[in-house]
Design a protein around this motif. Structure first.
Motif, short mmCIF file in Angstrom:
data_model
loop_
_atom_site.label_atom_id
_atom_site.label_comp_id
_atom_site.label_asym_id
_atom_site.label_seq_id
_atom_site.Cartn_x
_atom_site.Cartn_y
_atom_site.Cartn_z
N GLU A 104 -16.47 1.70 -3.58
CA GLU A 104 -15.33 2.60 -3.44
C GLU A 104 -14.11 1.98 -4.11
O GLU A 104 -13.90 0.77 -4.04
N PRO A 105 -13.30 2.81 -4.77
CA PRO A 105 -12.09 2.25 -5.38
C PRO A 105 -11.14 1.74 -4.31
O PRO A 105 -11.00 2.33 -3.25
N ARG A 106 -10.52 0.64 -4.61
CA ARG A 106 -9.63 0.01 -3.65
C ARG A 106 -8.32 0.78 -3.58
O ARG A 106 -7.67 1.00 -4.59
N SER A 107 -7.94 1.20 -2.42
CA SER A 107 -6.70 1.95 -2.28
C SER A 107 -5.57 1.01 -1.88
O SER A 107 -5.79 -0.04 -1.28
N VAL A 108 -4.36 1.42 -2.23
CA VAL A 108 -3.19 0.62 -1.92
C VAL A 108 -2.73 1.00 -0.51
O VAL A 108 -2.61 2.17 -0.18
N GLY A 109 -2.49 0.01 0.30
CA GLY A 109 -2.05 0.25 1.66
C GLY A 109 -0.61 0.74 1.72
O GLY A 109 0.14 0.62 0.75
N PRO A 110 -0.21 1.30 2.84
CA PRO A 110 1.15 1.84 2.94
C PRO A 110 2.23 0.77 2.82
O PRO A 110 3.30 1.02 2.26
N MET A 111 1.98 -0.43 3.32
CA MET A 111 2.99 -1.48 3.21
C MET A 111 3.13 -1.94 1.75
O MET A 111 4.23 -2.20 1.28
N GLN A 112 2.01 -2.03 1.04
CA GLN A 112 2.06 -2.40 -0.37
C GLN A 112 2.78 -1.33 -1.19
O GLN A 112 3.54 -1.63 -2.11
N ALA B 170 6.47 -1.67 -0.61
CA ALA B 170 6.96 -2.84 -1.32
C ALA B 170 7.10 -2.55 -2.82
O ALA B 170 8.08 -2.95 -3.45
N LEU B 171 6.13 -1.85 -3.39
CA LEU B 171 6.20 -1.52 -4.82
C LEU B 171 7.36 -0.57 -5.10
O LEU B 171 8.05 -0.71 -6.13
N ILE B 172 7.62 0.37 -4.20
CA ILE B 172 8.73 1.29 -4.39
C ILE B 172 10.05 0.53 -4.35
O ILE B 172 10.94 0.74 -5.19
N TRP B 173 10.20 -0.37 -3.37
CA TRP B 173 11.44 -1.15 -3.27
C TRP B 173 11.63 -2.04 -4.49
O TRP B 173 12.74 -2.20 -4.99
N LEU B 174 10.56 -2.63 -4.97
CA LEU B 174 10.66 -3.46 -6.18
C LEU B 174 11.08 -2.63 -7.39
O LEU B 174 11.89 -3.08 -8.21
N ALA B 175 10.56 -1.41 -7.49
CA ALA B 175 10.94 -0.53 -8.59
C ALA B 175 12.41 -0.14 -8.49
O ALA B 175 13.13 -0.10 -9.51
N VAL B 176 12.90 0.14 -7.28
CA VAL B 176 14.31 0.50 -7.10
C VAL B 176 15.21 -0.68 -7.47
O VAL B 176 16.20 -0.52 -8.19
N ILE B 177 14.86 -1.86 -7.01
CA ILE B 177 15.66 -3.06 -7.32
C ILE B 177 15.64 -3.34 -8.82
O ILE B 177 16.67 -3.67 -9.42
N ALA B 178 14.47 -3.19 -9.45
CA ALA B 178 14.38 -3.41 -10.89
C ALA B 178 15.22 -2.39 -11.65
O ALA B 178 15.89 -2.72 -12.64
N GLY B 179 15.22 -1.14 -11.19
CA GLY B 179 16.04 -0.11 -11.83
C GLY B 179 17.52 -0.42 -11.72
O GLY B 179 18.28 -0.29 -12.69
N LEU B 180 17.97 -0.84 -10.53
CA LEU B 180 19.38 -1.20 -10.35
C LEU B 180 19.76 -2.39 -11.23
O LEU B 180 20.84 -2.43 -11.81
N PHE B 181 18.87 -3.36 -11.33
CA PHE B 181 19.13 -4.51 -12.19
C PHE B 181 19.25 -4.09 -13.65
O PHE B 181 20.12 -4.59 -14.38
#
Length: 54
Positions: free
Chosen positions: A17-25, A28-39
């Motif tokens: 089965e394809p590995r799914s990304v958990g809700p916490m991950q 975390a990826l969304i927050w990293l994308a927001v911080i990278a965008g602000l930077f």
């Protein structure tokens, strides 16, 4: 006698089965994308943009 013309019925191997990304991950990826965008916005206005922009 040759076994070349005999059909062998075998069960198909189970597909992994394809590995799914958990809700916490995902959060975390969304927050990293927001911080990278602000930077990147900060870097644009402080490094790349011409000085006469408002």
């Amino acid at each position: 006698m040759s076994d070349d013309n005999i059909i062998k019925f075998e069960r198909p191997k189970p597909k992994p089965e394809p590995r799914s990304v958990g809700p916490m991950q995902r959060k975390a990826l969304i927050w990293l994308a927001v911080i990278a965008g602000l930077f990147l916005v900060w870097a644009y206005f402080h490094v790349i943009a011409p000085p006469n922009l408002p």
